[in-house]
Write an enzyme that holds these catalytic residues in place. Structure first.
Site, PDB file in Angstrom:
ATOM      1  CG  ASN A  74      -0.332  -0.117   2.486  1.00  0.00           C
ATOM      2  OD1 ASN A  74       0.788  -0.622   2.576  1.00  0.00           O
ATOM      3  ND2 ASN A  74      -0.983   0.354   3.526  1.00  0.00           N
ATOM      4  CB  THR A 115      -1.657   3.429  -7.416  1.00  0.00           C
ATOM      5  OG1 THR A 115      -2.601   2.464  -7.790  1.00  0.00           O
ATOM      6  CG2 THR A 115      -1.831   4.671  -8.242  1.00  0.00           C
ATOM      7  CD  GLU A 150      -5.001  -5.171 -11.685  1.00  0.00           C
ATOM      8  OE1 GLU A 150      -4.075  -5.931 -11.966  1.00  0.00           O
ATOM      9  OE2 GLU A 150      -6.009  -5.032 -12.397  1.00  0.00           O
ATOM     10  CG  PHE A 211      -9.871  11.383 -16.928  1.00  0.00           C
ATOM     11  CD1 PHE A 211      -8.717  12.053 -16.564  1.00  0.00           C
ATOM     12  CD2 PHE A 211     -10.396  11.621 -18.182  1.00  0.00           C
ATOM     13  CE1 PHE A 211      -8.092  12.941 -17.434  1.00  0.00           C
ATOM     14  CE2 PHE A 211      -9.791  12.505 -19.053  1.00  0.00           C
ATOM     15  CZ  PHE A 211      -8.636  13.158 -18.686  1.00  0.00           C
ATOM     16  CB  CYS A 261      -7.771   4.051  -5.790  1.00  0.00           C
ATOM     17  SG  CYS A 261      -7.068   2.425  -5.614  1.00  0.00           S
ATOM     18  CG  PHE A 262     -11.544   7.281  -7.071  1.00  0.00           C
ATOM     19  CD1 PHE A 262     -10.734   6.572  -7.946  1.00  0.00           C
ATOM     20  CD2 PHE A 262     -12.913   7.193  -7.243  1.00  0.00           C
ATOM     21  CE1 PHE A 262     -11.267   5.798  -8.965  1.00  0.00           C
ATOM     22  CE2 PHE A 262     -13.468   6.428  -8.253  1.00  0.00           C
ATOM     23  CZ  PHE A 262     -12.645   5.729  -9.112  1.00  0.00           C
TER      24      PHE A 262
END
Ligand code: UDX
Length: 448
Positions: A74, A115, A150, A211, A261-262
């Site tokens: 993470n 990420t 991913e 996005f 994530c966002f």
């Protein structure tokens, strides 16, 4: 990794973690104990576990034997120090890279799956190369670093992995790239496997998430306008989404986006933009997060306002605690933020969620609500939906679990204190049915 093992029976996959408790659960005979709930995951694990999918804490041996290592740790937003509140904390990535450097033998392909901020591969490369140059032995080890972000979404992860829109591989080592690509080619057509440079791959992942999140903030901003003007958000999103250039997905208005994530990825993007002096770009993306925070707060304010301006000592049923349906993940769930506001206004909360346990909720409330306020709040957890609703003044639907669209509102009306309210932040109940049962209705973006 379970899907890779399922699709590539000739490849041995070993999932490593320093947390023994977690690995024991992944190895447990009782498949209901797997640490992650995800539709179909249990079935795949039971099919391939101990055949070509293994779970282990033996990091040294397994890294030494591996041809390819995926770093999938993470990368939360940094809480303190330089870049706090925006930058990603790379301490787990760094320590993973150091572990790989220490134990890897011969040539190892290192794939970043987490990420990451753009140019993290550089950090991984540096650690691997420099620790390698310290090696005294004659036969030096070597590494190739690839980026392979991913794109799966929780709740539909298995299907997303089996049928991805695309697989992205970034890197300049052609041999390593084609080896990684050959794994995916076992079940994905070559046209869907995109090869880019490292930085494009890393930036594409952040951009895709930005996005997607931006669409949600856009539709949520319009939901408030619908409520003010008498329009219906579902009609608006339906009409807008039919334009092929826009598309119909990710246009559901709700209580704000959650998930691991966002927000993290956008804040990271904002941080990178500011670092490069692109302040206008940073402000643009930061506004997506600002609208999300506003939408969450807007929901609790509406509840308070509709319940005669006070919710002090009123019982509210919170239906859904996960950040979306079909997962037990609660990271950044809107339910946490909305519950916090409601507690601070004196409400008594009764929680229900089909997959999030009482212990999980207790842990989160302890960490994120009780500690912060330095006081305890009154709450309960009910396994049965109707027990949660019993004697409540209002029901808030915060996660779009299917069973919440099938609630018997006539039964609820009898159980609730009057005037009874339902606040549907996911637009999944039938307003006509709710209203005819005698319960007052509010739905997000429901202007009429
Ligand atoms: C997301 C990305 O979709 C995925 O590609 C990436 O790999 C990880 O981050 P995830 O966070 O698992 O996946 O879930 P997602 O389905 O994207 O939902 C995120 C949040 O947005 C949830 O809280 C969801 O309820 C909300 N959402 C989604 C909406 O409010 N409206 C929508 O129309 C879609």
């Amino acid at each position: 990794m379970a899907v890779i093992a399922e699709k590539c029976t000739n490849i041995q996959v070993t999932v490593l973690d320093i947390n023994k408790e977690k690995i024991d659960l992944w190895n447990s005979d009782d498949l209901s104990l797997l640490p992650v709930y995800e539709p179909e995951l249990k079935e795949i694990v039971s099919k391939v576990r101990n055949k070509n999918l293994f779970f282990s804490c033996d990091i040294e041996k397994n890294i030494a034997e591996a041809d390819m290592v995926f770093i999938s740790v993470n990368t939360p937003t940094k809480q303190k120090g330089l870049g706090a509140g925006y930058a990603s904390d790379l301490k787990w990535v760094e320590s993973s890279a150091r572990t790989v450097a220490k134990f890897a033998k011969n040539h190892t392909i290192v794939v970043e799956k987490s990420t990451l901020p753009v140019r993290t591969a550089e950090l991984i490369k540096k650690i691997l190369e420099e620790s390698n140059s310290l090696e005294k032995s004659e036969c030096k080890n070597s590494f190739s670093v690839l980026s392979n972000p991913e794109f799966l979404a929780e709740g539909s992860a298995i299907d997303d992995l089996r049928n991805p829109d695309r697989v992205l591989i970034g890197g300049d080592d052609e041999v390593a790239t084609s080896l990684l690509s050959s794994i995916y080619e076992n079940w994905i057509s070559k046209e869907k496997i995109l090869l880019t440079n490292l930085w494009s791959s890393e930036l594409s992942k952040l951009t895709a998430n930005a996005f997607l999140a931006q669409r949600i903030s856009s539709i949520n901003s319009i939901s408030a306008l619908c409520e003010a003007t008498g329009a219906e958000i579902k009609e608006v999103s339906g009409a807008v989404g039919l334009d092929k250039r826009i598309g119909s997905k990710f246009l559901n208005s709700g209580p704000g986006f959650g998930g691991s994530c966002f927000q993290k990825d956008i804040l990271n993007l904002v941080y990178i933009c500011r670092f490069y002096g692109l302040n206008e770009v940073a402000d643009y993306w930061e506004s997506v997060v600002r609208i999300n925070n506003w939408q969450r707060r807007r929901i609790s304010s509406i509840v308070i306002q509709k319940l005669f301006g006070t919710i002090s000592s009123k019982k509210l049923a919170i239906l859904g605690f996960s950040f979306k349906a079909n997962t037990n993940d609660t990271r950044e769930s809107p339910a946490i933020f909305i519950s916090k506001d409601l507690f601070e206004n004196g409400a008594i909360l009764s929680f229900h969620d089909p997959k999030v346990s009482e212990a999980q909720i207790e842990n989160i409330l302890e960490k994120e609500v009780i500690k912060e306020n330095n006081q305890s709040f009154e709450w309960e957890y009910q396994k049965d939906l109707y027990d949660a609703i019993d004697s409540s003044d209002a029901v808030l639907i915060l996660t779009e679990w299917f069973e919440y669209s099938r609630i018997d509102w006539y039964r609820c009306y009898k159980l609730m204190r009057k005037p009874a309210w339902i606040f549907d932040t996911r637009n999944i109940v039938n307003p006509i049915e709710v209203k005819s049962s005698g319960i007052n209705y509010w739905g997000v973006g429901n202007g009429s």
